[in-house]
Motif scaffolding. Structure first.
Motif: not given
Length: 270
Positions: A19-20, A23, A51
């Motif tokens: 996820t990080v 982003y 985030i």
């Protein structure tokens, strides 16, 4: 078959890290690294809560996974376990540090005898200021103007950085920065010229009676270093100088009971 905690943590690390990374890529931000030209932080803005939550979840899962794979003995380290068995009291020299260094001094007395180690220690801890002790929070959380043109004693104030900050924002105030001689070496020479008439430095051990009669006494980042009985002694030593209406301002960390914080926050405060 029931999924083990280790496997659960691995999955959490994988999904939250993804996820990080997604982003960062979407925002054109570089992947984290320790290269010389790498940015100092990830660049995640304060309003990107999801985030930041993913980042913290990945960190907490990583910490717990590392702890589990080390096991209790390696995690606590032998010197810590030995100190827990050796010392039954709460004296400041009854620590793992005392055993590791083979000394009967508390850590601060030991550091005073080892100036090179003291410089490294001071440099390291200067990067570890908890959010509750942020200088801006101190400035905003007390009505400093209520003291008028009075005097604030910065007890254990070391370099005087906090007094300098407050003196710049509250030009009517005067300050006396107190600390042990070693901590005050060279501080007066580094004081901004426009503040030399409002900030004074004074050798003082806060386990001895206070001699300066002032309007307020600031104790910032002092108590968390000492057992409760010694914190009481520090406060008692202020009594001889206290006048009616004098304030005692404490800016320090309060550690909540174990298990009430997230794993990452728990690790940071303990």
């Amino acid at each position: 078959m029931k999924t083990s905690r280790v496997s659960q943590l691995v999955c959490s690390i994988s999904s939250n890290t993804a996820t990080v990374e997604a982003y960062l890529e979407s925002q054109g931000l570089p992947s984290p690294s320790f290269n010389v030209d790498a940015p100092r932080d990830l660049g995640i803005p304060p309003d990107a809560n999801d985030i930041e939550d993913a980042r913290r979840a990945a960190l907490e899962a990583t910490i717990e996974l590392q702890d589990l794979l080390q096991g209790p003995t390696a995690l606590l380290r032998p010197v810590t376990v030995e100190a827990m068995h050796t010392f039954k009291g709460c004296e400041p020299n009854e620590t793992g540090h005392a055993l590791a260094q083979n000394t009967k001094d508390n850590m601060f007395d030991w550091l005073e005898k080892h100036p090179d180690k003291a410089r490294r220690f001071n440099s390291a801890v200067s990067t570890l200021v908890p959010s509750g002790r942020a200088a801006t929070l101190l400035k905003e959380s007390f009505d400093w103007n209520s003291i008028g043109d009075g005097t604030v004693v910065d007890v254990g104030g070391a370099s005087g950085a906090i007094s300098i900050m407050l003196a710049k924002d509250f030009p009517a105030l005067n300050f006396v920065v107190q600390d042990l001689p070693k901590a005050l070496e060279g501080t007066a020479e580094r004081l901004p010229r426009d503040l030399i008439h409002r900030i004074k430095f004074m050798n003082h051990d806060f386990f001895t009676d206070q001699t300066v009669v002032a309007d307020a006494y600031l104790l910032r980042a002092i108590f968390h270093n000492w057992p409760d009985a010694y914190c009481v002694k520090i406060l008692q030593r202020l009594i001889p100088a206290l006048k009616p209406g004098a304030r005692i301002i404490v800016n320090d960390s309060i550690v909540p009971p174990p298990g009430t914080l997230s794993l990452l926050a728990e690790r940071n405060v303990r």
